[in-house]
Scaffold this active site. Structure first.
Site, PDB file in Angstrom:
ATOM      1  N   MET A   1       0.829  -1.194   0.000  1.00  0.00           N
ATOM      2  CA  MET A   1       0.000   0.000   0.000  1.00  0.00           C
ATOM      3  C   MET A   1       0.866   1.248   0.000  1.00  0.00           C
ATOM      4  O   MET A   1       1.973   1.238   0.512  1.00  0.00           O
ATOM      5  CB  MET A   1      -0.966   0.022   1.181  1.00  0.00           C
ATOM      6  CG  MET A   1      -0.333  -0.043   2.541  1.00  0.00           C
ATOM      7  SD  MET A   1       0.202  -1.697   3.014  1.00  0.00           S
ATOM      8  CE  MET A   1      -1.302  -2.604   2.961  1.00  0.00           C
ATOM      9  N   PHE A 184       6.640  -5.678   1.630  1.00  0.00           N
ATOM     10  CA  PHE A 184       7.614  -5.371   0.583  1.00  0.00           C
ATOM     11  C   PHE A 184       6.884  -5.144  -0.739  1.00  0.00           C
ATOM     12  O   PHE A 184       6.096  -5.985  -1.174  1.00  0.00           O
ATOM     13  CB  PHE A 184       8.598  -6.527   0.429  1.00  0.00           C
ATOM     14  CG  PHE A 184       9.645  -6.596   1.516  1.00  0.00           C
ATOM     15  CD1 PHE A 184       9.483  -5.938   2.725  1.00  0.00           C
ATOM     16  CD2 PHE A 184      10.805  -7.325   1.321  1.00  0.00           C
ATOM     17  CE1 PHE A 184      10.444  -6.010   3.724  1.00  0.00           C
ATOM     18  CE2 PHE A 184      11.785  -7.407   2.295  1.00  0.00           C
ATOM     19  CZ  PHE A 184      11.603  -6.747   3.510  1.00  0.00           C
ATOM     20  N   GLU A 185       7.162  -4.019  -1.378  1.00  0.00           N
ATOM     21  CA  GLU A 185       6.501  -3.666  -2.627  1.00  0.00           C
ATOM     22  C   GLU A 185       7.538  -3.256  -3.671  1.00  0.00           C
ATOM     23  O   GLU A 185       8.745  -3.298  -3.423  1.00  0.00           O
ATOM     24  CB  GLU A 185       5.483  -2.542  -2.386  1.00  0.00           C
ATOM     25  CG  GLU A 185       4.414  -2.907  -1.373  1.00  0.00           C
ATOM     26  CD  GLU A 185       3.341  -1.838  -1.218  1.00  0.00           C
ATOM     27  OE1 GLU A 185       3.217  -0.970  -2.105  1.00  0.00           O
ATOM     28  OE2 GLU A 185       2.628  -1.870  -0.196  1.00  0.00           O
ATOM     29  N   GLY A 186       7.048  -2.847  -4.822  1.00  0.00           N
ATOM     30  CA  GLY A 186       7.937  -2.324  -5.855  1.00  0.00           C
ATOM     31  C   GLY A 186       8.983  -3.330  -6.287  1.00  0.00           C
ATOM     32  O   GLY A 186       8.694  -4.435  -6.717  1.00  0.00           O
TER      33      GLY A 186
END
Length: 398
Positions: A1, A184-186
Site C-alpha cells: 500500500m 515489501f513492494e515495488g
C-alpha cells in the site's frame, strides 16, 4: 500500500497467453493438495484448519473474526494523524507504518514517529509506548510493518540480512511489539533468472528474507506474530507467470512472494493480500478479474484457500493456506486506494467465502467459515471516512 494519497497500479509484466486449466491439470492439482476443497463444503475440510488453529501459537490468540489495519505512525498522508491511544477497539492487529531502510540494500530498518511539523497532534514517545501497552493489555496485537511503497528493501547480502535482523529486533524491543508485518513492494522482491522452483528459491533477496524472518521468529518464540501484505502481482499472478519465465521476457517480480509465503507458512499468522491497486488477474475459473466488485476479492482469496499450480505447472502446486491464516485486504475508503468496494460488497465477499451464499458470478472452490477476517489500508483513512469500514465489520454476523 502507498503512504501517499496518489494511487498506482500493479507493475506491468510481459505476458504470454496461457490456456485455461484443463481437466488433467485440475486433477493433478487435486492430487497434489491444491484446489483441495473444489466445489465442496465438506466438514473434513473445515475441521482440519480449526484444529490446527488451536496449536498455532499467536494465531490462536486472535479473535475468530479479526480486523487488521495500518496506522500511519510516521507520516500523515492527508488523512490526518491518529494517536495510538485513539485507535478504536475494532482493530485487532495494528500495523505501525512504516519501518524503512536507510538505503534499499542496507537492511538497516529505522522507525520514527511522525515529525510534529507534519503531525501537530503526534504524541510523545512515552505516550506512544504506554498506548501500545494498553492496546496489548486489551488483547490487541501491535506490529512493525516494514516497507510500503517508498520503503524498498532488498536483502542482497548476508550482511544486509543480519542488519535487518538486528534493526527490526531493536524496533520490536524498543516499543515492546508483538511481531512483524512484511509489506515489501515495488522492486524489493524479484526472482533471478533461472530461479524457477518456488519451493527451493535461489535468489538472494528471497533466501535472505526467509532466513531473517526465521531468525526473528526463533528469537521471539511462539508468541511472535507474523503477517504479510503482498500485492496480487506478487502472489495470484503466479498462477500464470512466475519470474522471468522459461523463455525470459516476463517481469521477474511476478509471483515473487510465493517462495516466501511457502517457506514461512508454518510460522505465518496472517496473510492479507492487497486486493487493490491491482491490474486484472486470472482466477481459477480461467477468467480475468478486475477490481470494483466483490467478485475480485472472492476470486483472489479463493486462490489462497484452494491452492493453485504455479505458472500452470501441474508439478508445482502452491498448497492452500489454513483459513485462519487468511484475511482479505481492502481499502477503507475511496481515498485509500483503487479498488474500493462498498460495505454491501464487503459483506457479500465475506458471505460468499464463509457461508457459500451470494457469490454472484464466481463459484469458489469451497466454503471456509474459519477464514480469519479483513485487513484494511488504513486505520487513518477509516477514521477520515467516519469509520465506515470498521463499523461494517463490527456489525457483520450480529
Amino acid at each position: 500500500m502507498s503512504r501517499w494519497s496518489s494511487f498506482r497500479s500493479a507493475p506491468g509484466v510481459a505476458f504470454r497467453p496461457r490456456r485455461r486449466l484443463g481437466a488433467a491439470l485440475l486433477a493433478a492439482a487435486l492430487a497434489g493438495g491444491g484446489l483441495a476443497a473444489m466445489g465442496q463444503t465438506s466438514q473434513a475440510a473445515e475441521s482440519a484448519p480449526a484444529a490446527a488453529a488451536k496449536t498455532a501459537g499467536s494465531t490462536a490468540e486472535l479473535p475468530e473474526r479479526a480486523l487488521a489495519g495500518y496506522l500511519h505512525s510516521s507520516f500523515a498522508n492527508g488523512s490526518g494523524y491518529t494517536r495510538m491511544a485513539d485507535v478504536p477497539d475494532s482493530w485487532d492487529i495494528v500495523n505501525l507504518s512504516f519501518g524503512e531502510p536507510t538505503s534499499p540494500t542496507s537492511g538497516d530498518i529505522r522507525f520514527e514517529l511522525c515529525p510534529q511539523t507534519e503531525c501537530p497532534e503526534v504524541e510523545s514517545e512515552d505516550e506512544f509506548k504506554s498506548a501500545i501497552e494498553a492496546k496489548q493489555a486489551a488483547g490487541k496485537k501491535v506490529l512493525i510493518s516494514i516497507g510500503g511503497a517508498n520503503g524498498q528493501v532488498r536483502l542482497e547480502t548476508e550482511a544486509a540480512r543480519d542488519a535487518f535482523v538486528d534493526s527490526v529486533g531493536s524496533i520490536i524491543d524498543t516499543y515492546g511489539l508483538d511481531g512483524l508485518d512484511i509489506d515489501f513492494e515495488g522492486n524489493s522482491l524479484a526472482l533471478d533468472e533461472g530461479d524457477t522452483d518456488f519451493k527451493n528459491p535461489t535468489s538472494p533477496v528471497i533466501v535472505n528474507l526467509i532466513s531473517a524472518v526465521e531468525t526473528l521468529a526463533e528469537k521471539y518464540g511462539d508468541d511472535f506474530v507474523l503477517t504479510m501484505a503482498p500485492e496480487t502481482f506478487f502472489v495470484q499472478l503466479g498462477y500464470q507467470f512466475y519470474g522471468s519465465g522459461e523463455w525470459g521476457g516476463q517481469d521477474a517480480r511476478a509471483g515473487a512472494y510465493l517462495p516466501v509465503i511457502h517457506a514461512l507458512r508454518d510460522r505465518l499468522t496472517l496473510l492479507h493480500v492487497q486486493n487493490y491497486n491491482s491490474g486484472p488477474i486470472m482466477g481459477l475459473d480461467g477468467k480475468q478479474h478486475t477490481m470494483g466488485t466483490a467478485e475480485f476479492p472472492i476470486a483472489m482469496t479463493d486462490m489462497l484457500l484452494a491452492g493453485f499450480p504455479v505458472a500452470g505447472n501441474e508439478d508445482a502446486i502452491f498448497e492452500p493456506l489454513r483459513p485462519d491464516q487468511v484475511a482479505i485486504g481492502l481499502p477503507a475508503s475511496t481515498n485509500a486506494g483503487n479498488g474500493h468496494i462498498s460495505p454491501t460488497e464487503v459483506t457479500r465477499t465475506l458471505d460468499c467465502l464463509t457461508k457459500g451464499t451470494d457469490c454472484g458470478g464466481y463459484e469458489p472452490h469451497g466454503t471456509w467459515p474459519d477464514m480469519r477476517g479483513l485487513m484494511s489500508w488504513s486505520i487513518n483513512w477509516d477514521e477520515f471516512n467516519d469509520r465506515e469500514f470498521s463499523r461494517n465489520f463490527d456489525a457483520y454476523g450480529d
